[in-house]
Design an enzyme around this catalytic site. Structure first.
Site, PDB file in Angstrom:
ATOM      1  N   ASN A   9       0.887  -1.167   0.000  1.00  0.00           N
ATOM      2  CA  ASN A   9       0.000   0.000   0.000  1.00  0.00           C
ATOM      3  C   ASN A   9       0.921   1.212   0.000  1.00  0.00           C
ATOM      4  O   ASN A   9       1.554   1.513   1.004  1.00  0.00           O
ATOM      5  CB  ASN A   9      -0.887  -0.035   1.249  1.00  0.00           C
ATOM      6  CG  ASN A   9      -1.934   1.067   1.246  1.00  0.00           C
ATOM      7  OD1 ASN A   9      -1.953   1.924   0.352  1.00  0.00           O
ATOM      8  ND2 ASN A   9      -2.781   1.058   2.252  1.00  0.00           N
ATOM      9  N   ARG A  94      -2.693  -2.434  -3.419  1.00  0.00           N
ATOM     10  CA  ARG A  94      -3.920  -1.662  -3.259  1.00  0.00           C
ATOM     11  C   ARG A  94      -3.927  -0.562  -4.323  1.00  0.00           C
ATOM     12  O   ARG A  94      -2.980   0.234  -4.409  1.00  0.00           O
ATOM     13  CB  ARG A  94      -3.936  -1.012  -1.891  1.00  0.00           C
ATOM     14  CG  ARG A  94      -5.169  -0.197  -1.716  1.00  0.00           C
ATOM     15  CD  ARG A  94      -5.178   0.595  -0.467  1.00  0.00           C
ATOM     16  NE  ARG A  94      -6.506   1.169  -0.322  1.00  0.00           N
ATOM     17  CZ  ARG A  94      -6.909   1.755   0.785  1.00  0.00           C
ATOM     18  NH1 ARG A  94      -6.133   1.828   1.817  1.00  0.00           N
ATOM     19  NH2 ARG A  94      -8.107   2.267   0.841  1.00  0.00           N
ATOM     20  N   HIS A 182     -13.170   2.616  -0.676  1.00  0.00           N
ATOM     21  CA  HIS A 182     -13.042   1.808   0.554  1.00  0.00           C
ATOM     22  C   HIS A 182     -13.613   0.406   0.361  1.00  0.00           C
ATOM     23  O   HIS A 182     -14.016  -0.262   1.319  1.00  0.00           O
ATOM     24  CB  HIS A 182     -13.720   2.479   1.768  1.00  0.00           C
ATOM     25  CG  HIS A 182     -13.051   3.757   2.198  1.00  0.00           C
ATOM     26  ND1 HIS A 182     -13.731   4.924   2.448  1.00  0.00           N
ATOM     27  CD2 HIS A 182     -11.759   4.042   2.395  1.00  0.00           C
ATOM     28  CE1 HIS A 182     -12.885   5.867   2.793  1.00  0.00           C
ATOM     29  NE2 HIS A 182     -11.660   5.365   2.765  1.00  0.00           N
ATOM     30  N   ARG A 242     -10.366  16.171   3.868  1.00  0.00           N
ATOM     31  CA  ARG A 242     -11.194  16.334   2.661  1.00  0.00           C
ATOM     32  C   ARG A 242     -12.582  16.817   3.044  1.00  0.00           C
ATOM     33  O   ARG A 242     -13.096  16.476   4.105  1.00  0.00           O
ATOM     34  CB  ARG A 242     -11.312  14.986   1.928  1.00  0.00           C
ATOM     35  CG  ARG A 242     -10.059  14.630   1.137  1.00  0.00           C
ATOM     36  CD  ARG A 242     -10.176  13.242   0.537  1.00  0.00           C
ATOM     37  NE  ARG A 242      -9.333  12.294   1.231  1.00  0.00           N
ATOM     38  CZ  ARG A 242      -9.460  10.962   1.160  1.00  0.00           C
ATOM     39  NH1 ARG A 242     -10.415  10.434   0.438  1.00  0.00           N
ATOM     40  NH2 ARG A 242      -8.630  10.179   1.827  1.00  0.00           N
ATOM     41  N   GLU A 381      -8.029  -4.565   5.329  1.00  0.00           N
ATOM     42  CA  GLU A 381      -7.962  -4.423   3.870  1.00  0.00           C
ATOM     43  C   GLU A 381      -6.835  -5.279   3.284  1.00  0.00           C
ATOM     44  O   GLU A 381      -6.959  -5.835   2.194  1.00  0.00           O
ATOM     45  CB  GLU A 381      -7.748  -2.950   3.503  1.00  0.00           C
ATOM     46  CG  GLU A 381      -8.966  -2.099   3.816  1.00  0.00           C
ATOM     47  CD  GLU A 381      -8.653  -0.636   4.060  1.00  0.00           C
ATOM     48  OE1 GLU A 381      -7.938  -0.322   5.041  1.00  0.00           O
ATOM     49  OE2 GLU A 381      -9.116   0.209   3.280  1.00  0.00           O
TER      50      GLU A 381
END
Ligand code: ADP
Length: 402
Positions: A9, A94, A182, A242, A381
């Protein structure tokens, strides 16, 4: 040497990795996890075992260039030397955006790299960093199978209506639609719901992935039917830095009246907004919680975050036609009992009630007996990437054998 899978990642100056043993028939088993940070400057390498004990650590002088390429080559050589000597047989990455074309993991080749590069404008702050190690491995370790696993893919089950913007048709044809993100996290949560409550696996569940990036996903029978994120990772809930959903008119105001360039406007919306922008203090929920009792700006940022989550859950409950359960996950969802309590307090209308003692200790079940249930489930993940990588590798081997 023991064959292992590496899961990567990559960020702008960091590379997180996990190393999995591939046991026949069983779930890939995490053996080591670690990261390189400060890449391009004074780089630091840290690796821990599955239980979190530090195994090895190294720092490089900022005088010697040490970037993503050096980190990757160091990792492969470190694996071949450390303890039982492990040899990577595949790398799972990822990748934030798979666009319309990639609705499942894909084996990387030159053509795939080019198609993923074409998606950079859809995720300008994430996609380039995700692609960096893919290009490096392609060049430096030719023949190493690489599997790209996408944050968008899980949402491809959504209906056309759920994925449309009310924009002219030509824009839809150019790929302007809601994708959702996600997905690796939601895939994991979906895969373990049955271990917590078999009714949830079949039922209508809202999953709240609340980390630095934050979104909600409506699951029905374990598949995504709606989500708060859209075309880019800016939409939906306010996040660490964000803005989440805003009126598109604000962007024109920034460009025309404030005379910002598109790049400056983008930077404001991605990196100066959210919890950080509203509080003017921090994007870190821990910092905001520590100040919330005395600092109105910290309190306002948290209140807006919780208000937006609660409102958006209402929208997803409407999309699902009811709710059987809610799951909190990721950094804030897993660790911040106060956020969970405040969100559930705003969902009394849906029949949710908090078990305060269970919430303080992290559940997993944090709702009282009757009505829809609420849960805290840690996401994973990387395990989803390891599962997808191993399954692609198995399919390749089957193909070669047949
Ligand atoms: P990312 O999206 O970068 O993977 P994480 O899932 O790690 O993010 O979540 C980061 C967020 O989790 C930060 O806002 C951080 O403050 C918050 N967080 C982590 N631990 C705690 C904690 N104990 N209490 C409250 N918030 C926490």
């Amino acid at each position: 040497m023991t064959p292992v899978l590496i899961v990567l990642n990559a960020g702008s100056s960091s590379l997180k990795f996990q190393v999995f043993d591939m046991l026949d028939g069983a779930e890939p088993r995490l053996v080591w996890k670690g990261l390189y940070e400060g890449l391009g400057g004074s780089a630091h390498f840290l690796v821990k075992d599955a239980g979190g004990a530090v195994l090895d650590e190294m720092t490089w002088d900022s005088g010697d260039w040490f970037g993503h390429e050096e980190a990757l080559m160091h990792l492969v050589s470190w694996l071949s030397q450390f303890r039982e000597e492990r040899k990577p047989v595949a790398i799972g990455h990822r990748v934030v955006h798979g666009g319309e074309a990639f609705s499942r993991p894909v084996l990387v080749n030159e053509a795939v790299i080019q198609r993923l590069e074409a998606l950079v404008p859809l995720a300008p702050l994430h996609q380039p960093h995700n692609l960096e190690p893919i290009r490096i491995v392609h060049r430096r370790l030719p023949g190493m199978p690489q599997i790209a696993c996408f944050d968008t893919a899980f949402h491809q089950t959504q209906s056309e209506i759920a994925s449309l913007f009310a924009l002219p048709r030509e824009m839809r044809e150019r790929g302007v639609r809601r994708y959702g993100f996600h997905g690796l996290s939601y895939d994991y949560i979906s895969s373990v719901l049955k271990d917590y409550d078999s009714r949830l696996a079949e039922g209508r569940v809202v999953v709240a992935h609340l980390g630095n990036g934050a979104s909600l996903c409506a699951l029905e029978g374990g598949v995504s039917v709606a989500t708060t994120m859209g075309f880019s990772a800016l939409d939906g809930l306010p996040m660490g830095t964000r803005c989440g959903a805003i009126d598109a008119g604000v962007v024109f105001f920034m460009l025309r009246e404030m005379k910002l360039t598109p790049e400056e406007a983008e930077r404001v919306l991605y990196t100066k907004s959210g919890l950080l922008g509203v509080s003017g203090i921090s994007n870190d929920m821990r910092v905001l919680r520590s100040k919330a009792a005395t600092d109105v700006d910290a309190r306002r940022a948290i209140d807006l975050f919780v208000y937006r989550i609660t409102r958006e859950i209402g929208s997803l409950v409407a999309a699902l036609g009811g709710i059987d359960g809610i799951v909190f996950t990721a950094g804030i969802g897993e660790n911040d009992a106060a956020t969970r309590a405040e969100v559930i307090a705003g969902l009394a209308w849906a029949g949710l009630t908090l078990d305060e003692a269970a919430n303080r200790t992290g559940g997993p079940r944090i709702s009282s007996q009757s009505g829809p249930t609420a849960w805290v489930i840690p996401t994973n993940e990387e395990l989803v990437i390891a599962r997808q990588t191993r399954s692609m590798l198995g399919a390749m081997q089957d193909k070669l054998a047949s």
